[in-house]
Scaffold this motif. Sequence first.
Motif, PDB file in Angstrom:
ATOM      1  N   GLN A 123     -10.328  18.648-144.177  1.00  0.00           N
ATOM      2  CA  GLN A 123     -10.229  17.531-142.818  1.00  0.00           C
ATOM      3  C   GLN A 123     -10.243  17.883-141.499  1.00  0.00           C
ATOM      4  OE1 GLN A 123     -10.396  14.197-144.748  1.00  0.00           O
ATOM      5  NE2 GLN A 123      -9.156  13.192-142.956  1.00  0.00           N
ATOM      6  N   ARG A 127     -13.058  17.212-138.386  1.00  0.00           N
ATOM      7  CA  ARG A 127     -12.463  16.811-137.118  1.00  0.00           C
ATOM      8  C   ARG A 127     -13.110  17.839-136.665  1.00  0.00           C
ATOM      9  NH1 ARG A 127      -7.771  12.325-136.319  1.00  0.00           N
ATOM     10  NH2 ARG A 127      -8.036  12.142-134.056  1.00  0.00           N
ATOM     11  N   TRP A 135     -15.800  10.762-134.459  1.00  0.00           N
ATOM     12  CA  TRP A 135     -14.540  10.758-135.473  1.00  0.00           C
ATOM     13  C   TRP A 135     -14.105   9.213-136.227  1.00  0.00           C
ATOM     14  CZ3 TRP A 135     -12.682  13.260-139.605  1.00  0.00           C
ATOM     15  CH2 TRP A 135     -12.290  13.101-140.446  1.00  0.00           C
ATOM     16  N   ASP A 136     -14.070   8.122-134.877  1.00  0.00           N
ATOM     17  CA  ASP A 136     -13.480   7.300-135.214  1.00  0.00           C
ATOM     18  C   ASP A 136     -15.043   6.334-135.547  1.00  0.00           C
ATOM     19  OD1 ASP A 136     -10.927   7.503-133.957  1.00  0.00           O
ATOM     20  OD2 ASP A 136     -10.992   7.067-132.443  1.00  0.00           O
ATOM     21  N   MET A 138     -17.502   7.267-136.928  1.00  0.00           N
ATOM     22  CA  MET A 138     -17.712   8.107-138.908  1.00  0.00           C
ATOM     23  C   MET A 138     -17.311   6.661-139.954  1.00  0.00           C
ATOM     24  SD  MET A 138     -16.464  11.034-140.238  1.00  0.00           S
ATOM     25  CE  MET A 138     -14.768  11.113-140.837  1.00  0.00           C
ATOM     26  N   TRP A 139     -15.710   6.441-139.586  1.00  0.00           N
ATOM     27  CA  TRP A 139     -14.966   5.920-140.431  1.00  0.00           C
ATOM     28  C   TRP A 139     -15.742   4.326-140.032  1.00  0.00           C
ATOM     29  CZ3 TRP A 139     -11.832   7.871-143.803  1.00  0.00           C
ATOM     30  CH2 TRP A 139     -11.619   9.293-143.138  1.00  0.00           C
ATOM     31  N   LYS A 140     -15.754   3.843-138.880  1.00  0.00           N
ATOM     32  CA  LYS A 140     -16.610   2.385-139.081  1.00  0.00           C
ATOM     33  C   LYS A 140     -17.741   2.309-139.965  1.00  0.00           C
ATOM     34  CE  LYS A 140     -13.961   1.420-135.112  1.00  0.00           C
ATOM     35  NZ  LYS A 140     -13.915   1.613-133.315  1.00  0.00           N
ATOM     36  N   PHE A 142     -18.710   4.188-142.327  1.00  0.00           N
ATOM     37  CA  PHE A 142     -18.873   4.397-143.801  1.00  0.00           C
ATOM     38  C   PHE A 142     -18.328   3.036-144.139  1.00  0.00           C
ATOM     39  CE2 PHE A 142     -16.644   8.741-143.627  1.00  0.00           C
ATOM     40  CZ  PHE A 142     -17.915   9.586-143.334  1.00  0.00           C
ATOM     41  N   VAL A 143     -17.902   1.905-143.316  1.00  0.00           N
ATOM     42  CA  VAL A 143     -17.331   1.025-143.856  1.00  0.00           C
ATOM     43  C   VAL A 143     -18.680   0.074-143.824  1.00  0.00           C
ATOM     44  CG1 VAL A 143     -15.557  -0.728-143.355  1.00  0.00           C
ATOM     45  CG2 VAL A 143     -14.836   0.917-143.727  1.00  0.00           C
TER      46      VAL A 143
END
Length: 168
Positions: A123, A127, A135-136, A138-140, A142-143
């Motif tokens: 991880q 990162r 990075w931030d 990427m998570w949004k 993915f959702v």
Amino acid sequence: MKRSTITASDEELGELVCACASVRRASRAVTQLYDSWLREHGIEGPQFALLAMLDRLGETNQATMGQRFDLDKTTLSRNLKLLQQRGWVSVNAGADARERRAALTPAGRRRLAAARPAWRRAQQQLRAGMNEHEWDTMWKVFVAVTRAARVAPRGGRPKARAKETHAR
């Protein structure tokens, strides 16, 4: 965050105009990274993810597990069977005879605990190749991609027409 010294330019990666191909390429690259760190513990990234989910949720049914990972019943059953053969998961009948419930075994908890530091290193390595905003984001993304794929109409023949065709 500092970027890794080994980088691939956008040009080197090549543009893929298909969302599916791009997501699958990213998935393979990330899986290979995590697998390289987890290998010394005799576990692969997708197996680690299933064990970690069972650790968080406790005993749970296969339908819940499948929904969490968007896995079909056959793929999930095959993965659970492998984890069961290794002694890391137990799978038992639920209240309803059709329901199957999975739980971590003590050996599964030990395997997960032993592999968790390697997962953290993977991880951290991923990162390190991105700045904070990437990075931030990427998570949004993915959702958003998962949500869009789940609600998108599916191709193929409508079921009513398929039945008519077979009835003739």
